[in-house]
Design a protein around this motif. Sequence first.
Motif, PDB file in Angstrom:
ATOM      1  N   GLU A  61       0.870  -1.167   0.000  1.00 26.10           N
ATOM      2  CA  GLU A  61       0.000   0.000   0.000  1.00 26.10           C
ATOM      3  C   GLU A  61       0.909   1.221   0.000  1.00 26.10           C
ATOM      4  O   GLU A  61       1.803   1.348   0.841  1.00 26.10           O
ATOM      5  N   CYS A  62       0.687   2.093  -0.956  1.00 24.90           N
ATOM      6  CA  CYS A  62       1.506   3.290  -1.105  1.00 24.90           C
ATOM      7  C   CYS A  62       0.925   4.440  -0.293  1.00 24.90           C
ATOM      8  O   CYS A  62      -0.215   4.378   0.162  1.00 24.90           O
ATOM      9  N   SER A  63       1.704   5.502  -0.154  1.00 29.52           N
ATOM     10  CA  SER A  63       1.261   6.650   0.640  1.00 29.52           C
ATOM     11  C   SER A  63       0.020   7.315   0.067  1.00 29.52           C
ATOM     12  O   SER A  63      -0.739   7.944   0.806  1.00 29.52           O
ATOM     13  N   ASP A  64      -0.225   7.161  -1.244  1.00 31.87           N
ATOM     14  CA  ASP A  64      -1.435   7.730  -1.861  1.00 31.87           C
ATOM     15  C   ASP A  64      -2.611   6.751  -1.816  1.00 31.87           C
ATOM     16  O   ASP A  64      -3.625   6.966  -2.460  1.00 31.87           O
ATOM     17  N   LYS A  65      -2.451   5.674  -1.059  1.00 30.28           N
ATOM     18  CA  LYS A  65      -3.465   4.633  -0.853  1.00 30.28           C
ATOM     19  C   LYS A  65      -3.661   3.724  -2.073  1.00 30.28           C
ATOM     20  O   LYS A  65      -4.579   2.915  -2.091  1.00 30.28           O
ATOM     21  N   SER A  66      -2.820   3.843  -3.080  1.00 28.14           N
ATOM     22  CA  SER A  66      -2.879   2.918  -4.212  1.00 28.14           C
ATOM     23  C   SER A  66      -2.141   1.642  -3.819  1.00 28.14           C
ATOM     24  O   SER A  66      -1.421   1.602  -2.809  1.00 28.14           O
ATOM     25  N   TYR A  67      -2.338   0.595  -4.620  1.00 29.03           N
ATOM     26  CA  TYR A  67      -1.681  -0.681  -4.366  1.00 29.03           C
ATOM     27  C   TYR A  67      -0.696  -0.988  -5.480  1.00 29.03           C
ATOM     28  O   TYR A  67      -0.943  -0.681  -6.647  1.00 29.03           O
ATOM     29  N   TYR A  68       0.404  -1.605  -5.091  1.00 31.61           N
ATOM     30  CA  TYR A  68       1.405  -2.072  -6.041  1.00 31.61           C
ATOM     31  C   TYR A  68       1.582  -3.566  -5.809  1.00 31.61           C
ATOM     32  O   TYR A  68       1.785  -3.995  -4.671  1.00 31.61           O
TER      33      TYR A  68
ATOM     34  N   GLY B  77      13.598   3.765  -2.199  1.00 29.26           N
ATOM     35  CA  GLY B  77      13.556   4.370  -3.531  1.00 29.26           C
ATOM     36  C   GLY B  77      14.756   4.028  -4.392  1.00 29.26           C
ATOM     37  O   GLY B  77      15.288   4.883  -5.100  1.00 29.26           O
ATOM     38  N   THR B  78      15.175   2.781  -4.360  1.00 26.77           N
ATOM     39  CA  THR B  78      16.334   2.340  -5.129  1.00 26.77           C
ATOM     40  C   THR B  78      16.161   2.575  -6.629  1.00 26.77           C
ATOM     41  O   THR B  78      17.109   2.955  -7.314  1.00 26.77           O
ATOM     42  N   TYR B  79      14.961   2.374  -7.139  1.00 25.09           N
ATOM     43  CA  TYR B  79      14.717   2.473  -8.582  1.00 25.09           C
ATOM     44  C   TYR B  79      13.837   3.690  -8.873  1.00 25.09           C
ATOM     45  O   TYR B  79      12.656   3.715  -8.542  1.00 25.09           O
ATOM     46  N   LEU B  80      14.414   4.703  -9.503  1.00 25.03           N
ATOM     47  CA  LEU B  80      13.716   5.959  -9.779  1.00 25.03           C
ATOM     48  C   LEU B  80      12.481   5.786 -10.651  1.00 25.03           C
ATOM     49  O   LEU B  80      11.521   6.546 -10.532  1.00 25.03           O
ATOM     50  N   ASP B  81      12.501   4.802 -11.548  1.00 25.08           N
ATOM     51  CA  ASP B  81      11.381   4.618 -12.475  1.00 25.08           C
ATOM     52  C   ASP B  81      10.310   3.658 -11.954  1.00 25.08           C
ATOM     53  O   ASP B  81       9.349   3.357 -12.651  1.00 25.08           O
ATOM     54  N   CYS B  82      10.459   3.198 -10.728  1.00 24.97           N
ATOM     55  CA  CYS B  82       9.478   2.284 -10.144  1.00 24.97           C
ATOM     56  C   CYS B  82       8.208   3.037  -9.739  1.00 24.97           C
ATOM     57  O   CYS B  82       8.275   4.183  -9.279  1.00 24.97           O
ATOM     58  N   TYR B  83       7.066   2.402  -9.902  1.00 27.73           N
ATOM     59  CA  TYR B  83       5.771   2.995  -9.544  1.00 27.73           C
ATOM     60  C   TYR B  83       5.774   3.550  -8.120  1.00 27.73           C
ATOM     61  O   TYR B  83       5.210   4.610  -7.848  1.00 27.73           O
ATOM     62  N   THR B  84       6.417   2.856  -7.214  1.00 33.93           N
ATOM     63  CA  THR B  84       6.361   3.240  -5.803  1.00 33.93           C
ATOM     64  C   THR B  84       7.306   4.387  -5.438  1.00 33.93           C
ATOM     65  O   THR B  84       7.181   4.955  -4.358  1.00 33.93           O
ATOM     66  N   TYR B  85       8.232   4.737  -6.319  1.00 37.29           N
ATOM     67  CA  TYR B  85       9.254   5.739  -5.977  1.00 37.29           C
ATOM     68  C   TYR B  85       8.640   7.036  -5.449  1.00 37.29           C
ATOM     69  O   TYR B  85       9.051   7.548  -4.414  1.00 37.29           O
ATOM     70  N   SER B  86       7.664   7.574  -6.166  1.00 35.50           N
ATOM     71  CA  SER B  86       7.054   8.848  -5.760  1.00 35.50           C
ATOM     72  C   SER B  86       5.861   8.653  -4.829  1.00 35.50           C
ATOM     73  O   SER B  86       5.164   9.613  -4.506  1.00 35.50           O
ATOM     74  N   ARG B  87       5.628   7.412  -4.407  1.00 35.00           N
ATOM     75  CA  ARG B  87       4.477   7.109  -3.550  1.00 35.00           C
ATOM     76  C   ARG B  87       4.910   6.533  -2.201  1.00 35.00           C
ATOM     77  O   ARG B  87       4.172   5.823  -1.551  1.00 35.00           O
ATOM     78  N   ARG B  88       6.138   6.828  -1.815  1.00 35.35           N
ATOM     79  CA  ARG B  88       6.659   6.355  -0.540  1.00 35.35           C
ATOM     80  C   ARG B  88       6.164   7.245   0.586  1.00 35.35           C
ATOM     81  O   ARG B  88       5.867   8.417   0.347  1.00 35.35           O
ATOM     82  N   PRO B  89       6.084   6.722   1.796  1.00 35.33           N
ATOM     83  CA  PRO B  89       6.453   5.368   2.200  1.00 35.33           C
ATOM     84  C   PRO B  89       5.410   4.343   1.755  1.00 35.33           C
ATOM     85  O   PRO B  89       4.266   4.680   1.475  1.00 35.33           O
ATOM     86  N   VAL B  90       5.864   3.116   1.693  1.00 35.37           N
ATOM     87  CA  VAL B  90       4.989   1.999   1.347  1.00 35.37           C
ATOM     88  C   VAL B  90       4.926   1.046   2.536  1.00 35.37           C
ATOM     89  O   VAL B  90       5.822   1.040   3.375  1.00 35.37           O
ATOM     90  N   SER B  91       3.856   0.254   2.571  1.00 35.41           N
ATOM     91  CA  SER B  91       3.777  -0.771   3.614  1.00 35.41           C
ATOM     92  C   SER B  91       3.310  -2.079   2.990  1.00 35.41           C
ATOM     93  O   SER B  91       2.444  -2.091   2.104  1.00 35.41           O
ATOM     94  N   LEU B  92       3.903  -3.152   3.444  1.00 28.02           N
ATOM     95  CA  LEU B  92       3.534  -4.488   2.975  1.00 28.02           C
ATOM     96  C   LEU B  92       2.200  -4.872   3.592  1.00 28.02           C
ATOM     97  O   LEU B  92       2.069  -4.884   4.821  1.00 28.02           O
ATOM     98  N   VAL B  93       1.206  -5.151   2.741  1.00 33.70           N
ATOM     99  CA  VAL B  93      -0.118  -5.495   3.261  1.00 33.70           C
ATOM    100  C   VAL B  93      -0.521  -6.934   2.941  1.00 33.70           C
ATOM    101  O   VAL B  93      -1.490  -7.444   3.503  1.00 33.70           O
ATOM    102  N   PHE B  94       0.225  -7.596   2.035  1.00 29.39           N
ATOM    103  CA  PHE B  94      -0.088  -8.974   1.682  1.00 29.39           C
ATOM    104  C   PHE B  94       1.125  -9.606   1.028  1.00 29.39           C
ATOM    105  O   PHE B  94       1.851  -8.940   0.286  1.00 29.39           O
ATOM    106  N   TYR B  95       1.319 -10.893   1.311  1.00 25.26           N
ATOM    107  CA  TYR B  95       2.268 -11.670   0.506  1.00 25.26           C
ATOM    108  C   TYR B  95       1.870 -13.129   0.537  1.00 25.26           C
ATOM    109  O   TYR B  95       1.206 -13.595   1.466  1.00 25.26           O
ATOM    110  N   ALA B  96       2.246 -13.827  -0.522  1.00 26.79           N
ATOM    111  CA  ALA B  96       2.032 -15.276  -0.629  1.00 26.79           C
ATOM    112  C   ALA B  96       3.337 -15.895  -1.094  1.00 26.79           C
ATOM    113  O   ALA B  96       4.079 -15.294  -1.879  1.00 26.79           O
TER     114      ALA B  96
END
Length: 96
Positions: A10-17, A34-53
């Motif tokens: 979950e990104c800071s703008d409440k979108s999901y990646y 923010g290791t990768y400048l072109d990643c979707y999450t770069y400008s939407r940090r901080p992010v939080s892990l909400v699910f994994y499988a």
Amino acid sequence: MKTYYVYILECSDKSYYTGFTSKLEARIRDHQIGTYLDCYTYSRRPVSLVFYAMFTDPNQAISTEKQIKKWSRAKKEALINNEFEKLPNLSKKKFN
């Protein structure tokens, strides 16, 4: 045996990646710092892990990631909230 992960952030703008990796902690850290400048999450940090499988078959993990990426926000939230009974209804197309 190697383990693969499909994850949702979950990104800071409440979108999901949704992503796929074999090194979950390192990949989340990459998103967070923010290791990768072109990643979707770069400008939407901080992010939080909400699910994994976890998967042992990389092809199954990649297939699952692609499937989840196509899902609606409501369906992703049902998965995140362990509301599996809602998934079939959220899969049905709505006709007007």
